[in-house]
Design a protein around this motif. Structure first.
Motif, mmCIF file in Angstrom:
data_model
loop_
_atom_site.group_PDB
_atom_site.id
_atom_site.type_symbol
_atom_site.label_atom_id
_atom_site.label_comp_id
_atom_site.label_asym_id
_atom_site.label_seq_id
_atom_site.Cartn_x
_atom_site.Cartn_y
_atom_site.Cartn_z
ATOM 1 N N ILE A 169 -31.325 -17.751 -28.735
ATOM 2 C CA ILE A 169 -31.990 -18.873 -28.072
ATOM 3 C C ILE A 169 -31.034 -20.057 -28.087
ATOM 4 C CG2 ILE A 169 -33.973 -20.432 -28.094
ATOM 5 C CD1 ILE A 169 -35.481 -18.231 -29.666
ATOM 6 N N THR A 170 -30.711 -20.601 -26.928
ATOM 7 C CA THR A 170 -29.844 -21.773 -26.852
ATOM 8 C C THR A 170 -30.708 -22.995 -26.536
ATOM 9 O OG1 THR A 170 -29.342 -21.079 -24.572
ATOM 10 C CG2 THR A 170 -27.712 -20.603 -26.253
ATOM 11 N N GLY A 171 -30.732 -23.933 -27.471
ATOM 12 C CA GLY A 171 -31.553 -25.133 -27.320
ATOM 13 C C GLY A 171 -32.709 -25.138 -28.293
ATOM 14 N N VAL A 192 -31.428 -15.837 -33.457
ATOM 15 C CA VAL A 192 -30.473 -16.921 -33.670
ATOM 16 C C VAL A 192 -30.783 -18.025 -32.666
ATOM 17 C CG1 VAL A 192 -28.041 -17.594 -33.584
ATOM 18 C CG2 VAL A 192 -28.683 -15.347 -34.506
ATOM 19 N N ILE A 193 -30.830 -19.269 -33.138
ATOM 20 C CA ILE A 193 -31.067 -20.405 -32.247
ATOM 21 C C ILE A 193 -29.949 -21.414 -32.430
ATOM 22 C CG2 ILE A 193 -32.578 -21.573 -33.927
ATOM 23 C CD1 ILE A 193 -34.224 -22.568 -31.478
ATOM 24 N N THR A 194 -29.399 -21.909 -31.317
ATOM 25 C CA THR A 194 -28.261 -22.824 -31.374
ATOM 26 C C THR A 194 -28.628 -24.204 -30.830
ATOM 27 O OG1 THR A 194 -27.374 -22.318 -29.161
ATOM 28 C CG2 THR A 194 -26.730 -20.864 -30.961
ATOM 29 N N ASP A 195 -27.994 -25.227 -31.405
ATOM 30 C CA ASP A 195 -28.168 -26.605 -30.929
ATOM 31 C C ASP A 195 -27.129 -27.463 -31.625
ATOM 32 O OD1 ASP A 195 -29.411 -29.312 -30.347
ATOM 33 O OD2 ASP A 195 -30.937 -28.018 -29.474
ATOM 34 N N ILE A 196 -26.837 -28.629 -31.081
ATOM 35 C CA ILE A 196 -25.907 -29.553 -31.736
ATOM 36 C C ILE A 196 -26.652 -30.694 -32.425
ATOM 37 C CG2 ILE A 196 -24.010 -28.997 -30.170
ATOM 38 C CD1 ILE A 196 -24.604 -31.636 -28.697
ATOM 39 N N ASN A 197 -27.991 -30.659 -32.411
ATOM 40 C CA ASN A 197 -28.817 -31.680 -33.054
ATOM 41 C C ASN A 197 -29.250 -31.165 -34.426
ATOM 42 O OD1 ASN A 197 -31.010 -33.292 -33.933
ATOM 43 N ND2 ASN A 197 -31.469 -33.908 -31.832
ATOM 44 N N PRO A 198 -28.681 -31.672 -35.525
ATOM 45 C CA PRO A 198 -28.997 -31.156 -36.859
ATOM 46 C C PRO A 198 -30.474 -31.240 -37.227
ATOM 47 C CG PRO A 198 -27.056 -32.568 -36.931
ATOM 48 C CD PRO A 198 -27.665 -32.738 -35.565
ATOM 49 N N LYS A 206 -37.860 -24.641 -40.454
ATOM 50 C CA LYS A 206 -39.181 -24.846 -41.048
ATOM 51 C C LYS A 206 -40.266 -24.095 -40.286
ATOM 52 C CE LYS A 206 -38.096 -29.478 -42.848
ATOM 53 N NZ LYS A 206 -38.405 -30.930 -42.743
ATOM 54 N N VAL A 207 -40.119 -24.028 -38.970
ATOM 55 C CA VAL A 207 -41.163 -23.406 -38.148
ATOM 56 C C VAL A 207 -41.133 -21.888 -38.256
ATOM 57 C CG1 VAL A 207 -42.023 -23.098 -35.792
ATOM 58 C CG2 VAL A 207 -41.272 -25.356 -36.556
ATOM 59 N N SER A 208 -39.936 -21.274 -38.237
ATOM 60 C CA SER A 208 -39.919 -19.813 -38.197
ATOM 61 C C SER A 208 -38.813 -19.162 -39.016
ATOM 62 C CB SER A 208 -39.797 -19.334 -36.742
ATOM 63 O OG SER A 208 -38.652 -19.894 -36.128
ATOM 64 N N ALA A 209 -38.093 -19.896 -39.830
ATOM 65 C CA ALA A 209 -37.091 -19.338 -40.738
ATOM 66 C C ALA A 209 -36.105 -18.435 -40.018
ATOM 67 C CB ALA A 209 -37.776 -18.585 -41.882
ATOM 68 N N VAL A 210 -35.607 -18.881 -38.862
ATOM 69 C CA VAL A 210 -34.615 -18.108 -38.106
ATOM 70 C C VAL A 210 -33.213 -18.597 -38.466
ATOM 71 C CG1 VAL A 210 -36.182 -17.618 -36.201
ATOM 72 C CG2 VAL A 210 -34.793 -19.700 -36.145
ATOM 73 N N ARG A 211 -32.198 -17.883 -38.012
ATOM 74 C CA ARG A 211 -30.811 -18.283 -38.266
ATOM 75 C C ARG A 211 -30.434 -19.373 -37.272
ATOM 76 N NH1 ARG A 211 -26.171 -19.863 -39.396
ATOM 77 N NH2 ARG A 211 -24.536 -18.499 -40.275
ATOM 78 N N THR A 212 -30.039 -20.509 -37.779
ATOM 79 C CA THR A 212 -29.661 -21.630 -36.911
ATOM 80 C C THR A 212 -28.145 -21.774 -36.870
ATOM 81 O OG1 THR A 212 -29.821 -23.226 -38.733
ATOM 82 C CG2 THR A 212 -31.807 -22.850 -37.409
#
Length: 365
Positions: A169-171, A192-198, A206-212
Motif C-alpha cells: 500500500i503506497t500512502g 507493507v505500507i509506505t509514506d514519508i510522513n512519520p 497502531k491501527v493494524s500492526a503492519v510493516r511500515t
C-alpha cells in the motif's frame, strides 16, 4: 440553520446561516449529528486548482456524515423518522447504461454531495431515499461519520482477492491505513505500507500492526528481503497520488500482479510501460464505492470484528471548524470529525452574554 460553506473564491470556509432544506417526495431530511473532514474538503478549503474548476460558489460543502431522519417525503417507503443513517454521497441518474445494469458507481452523470450540490456540513441535509444507509446500533457515530472514506478503502482493497497475498500500500493517509486493516482482516499474508510522513506511519502501526516503510529512510527491496519475500507483491493499492510511489509499486510487483489506483495522480505521469506489459500487470482505477455492495461489506466487516476507530484522532465542535481544518491540512492526524449536536458549550459569545442578562432584556429568538 448553521452551515459551513465556500462563500468566497479564496482560501477558507465560512460558518453562515443557510436555509433549512425541504425534502422532496422521495427525499429524507437528515438532522446531522457528526461529520468528518475529507482530503477533498481540504482541497476546497485551500482553494486549489481542482476546487477552482469544480466547486460552485457559494455552496455548503462536506460529504461524510451520520445523522437522524428528521422528516421524510410522501413517497418514501423504507425509512422512518428517528432512524439513524449515513449515506452514499454520489447521486446518479438511474437511466444510463451503467445505472440500468446495476453499475451505478460508473454513472456518467454522477453528482457529488458537497462537491456539485449542497453538502452535509450543516445542521440538516436532504438526500434521496435510495442514497441513505440504515446503521446497526453497535456502530458508533464516530465510525459511521467516516463511512464514505472507509468505503473507498473497502472498494479499493477488495477489488482483488487478498487471501494469502502479499500486499503493498503506497500512502498512509486514513484511507490507506484503513485499507491495510481491511487486508489484514480478510486474510492477506504480508502487508507493507509506505509514506514519508512519520506520524501517519506510526498511526498505521497502531491501527493494524503492519510493516511500515519510509522510502526516504529504507529501501523497499531490502524490506522485502527482510520479510522473506522471494517474489514481488501480488496486490498493490496506490493511495498516495504520488508518481514516485506508483513507480516504486510497479517495480515491486510480482509478474501477473494487480494494482488498484485510488490516489489522484497528476494527469501526466510516466511509468515503465515495458514492465506493465512484459510483467502482465493489471491496473484498475477506483472511484467511490460500489453502490451498494461496498456498503454491505463495510457493515459486515465491522460486525465481524474489524476496528477502524483508531484512525479517528481529532474531535471538534463544528464551531471550532477553523482549528479542525487547519489540523487536517497540516497532515499530522488521521480522520478529523466535527460534532454537530447542540450543547451549551457550542453557544456563541453573544448568546452567552445574553444568558447572563435578565430574561426581559434578552433578544427575542
Amino acid at each position: 440553520m448553521k452551515a459551513l460553506g465556500k462563500l468566497e473564491k479564496k482560501r477558507g470556509i465560512t460558518l453562515y446561516d443557510a436555509l433549512k432544506p425541504v425534502p422532496g417526495p422521495r427525499d429524507l431530511l437528515i438532522q446531522i449529528q457528526m461529520t468528518a473532514i475529507c482530503g477533498t474538503d481540504i482541497n476546497i478549503y485551500e482553494w486549489k486548482e481542482w476546487a477552482q474548476k469544480t466547486i460552485p460558489v457559494p455552496m455548503t460543502i462536506g460529504h461524510e456524515f451520520v445523522g437522524i431522519v428528521a422528516d421524510v417525503g410522501k413517497e418514501v417507503k423504507h425509512f422512518a423518522i428517528g432512524e439513524r443513517v449515513s449515506g452514499e454521497g454520489h447521486l446518479v441518474c438511474g437511466f444510463c447504461r451503467n445505472c440500468r445494469a446495476g453499475r451505478r458507481h460508473h454513472c456518467r452523470h454522477t453528482l457529488g454531495v458537497g462537491v456539485n450540490r449542497t453538502g452535509c456540513f450543516a445542521e440538516y441535509l436532504c438526500i434521496p431515499e435510495e442514497n441513505a444507509i440504515k446503521l446497526p446500533a453497535e456502530i458508533t457515530n464516530e465510525v459511521a461519520s467516516i463511512f464514505d472514506p472507509f468505503g473507498n478503502a473497502v472498494h479499493t482493497a477488495l477489488s482483488f482477492d487478498l487471501i494469502g497475498e502479499d500486499v503493498l500500500i503506497t500512502g498512509a493517509g486514513p484511507i490507506g491505513i484503513m485499507a491495510a486493516a481491511i487486508a489484514k482482516h480478510v486474510g492477506a499474508r504480508r502487508i507493507v505500507i509506505t509514506d514519508i510522513n512519520p506520524s501517519r506511519l506510526e498511526l498505521a502501526k497502531k491501527v493494524s500492526a503492519v510493516r511500515t516503510v519510509n522510502p526516504l529512510e529504507e529501501n523497499l527491496s531490502k524490506v522485502m528481503k527482510d520479510l522473506g519475500m522471494d517474489e514481488g507483491f501480488g496486490v498493490g493499492l496506490e493511495m498516495s497520488g504520488n508518481p514516485s510511489a506508483l513507480n516504486d509499486m510497479v517495480d515491486a510487483m510480482n509478474h501477473g500482479g494487480k494494482i488498484a489506483l485510488l490516489g489522484i495522480l497528476p494527469s501526466q505521469v510516466s511509468i515503465d510501460w515495458i514492465k506493465v506489459v512484459f510483467h502482465s500487470l493489471v491496473i484498475k482505477g477506483i472511484y467511490g464505492r460500489e453502490m451498494y455492495e461496498t456498503w454491505h461489506k463495510m457493515i459486515s466487516m465491522l460486525q465481524s470484528g474489524l476496528d477502524i476507530s483508531p484512525v479517528i484522532t481529532h474531535r471538534f465542535s463544528y464551531l471550532d471548524y477553523k482549528e479542525a481544518f487547519e489540523t487536517m491540512a497540516e497532515g499530522r492526524c488521521g480522520k478529523v470529525v466535527l460534532d454537530w449536536q447542540p450543547a451549551k458549550k457550542h453557544l456563541s459569545e453573544i448568546e452567552k452574554l445574553e444568558l447572563l442578562q435578565p430574561a426581559k432584556q434578552r433578544t427575542n429568538r
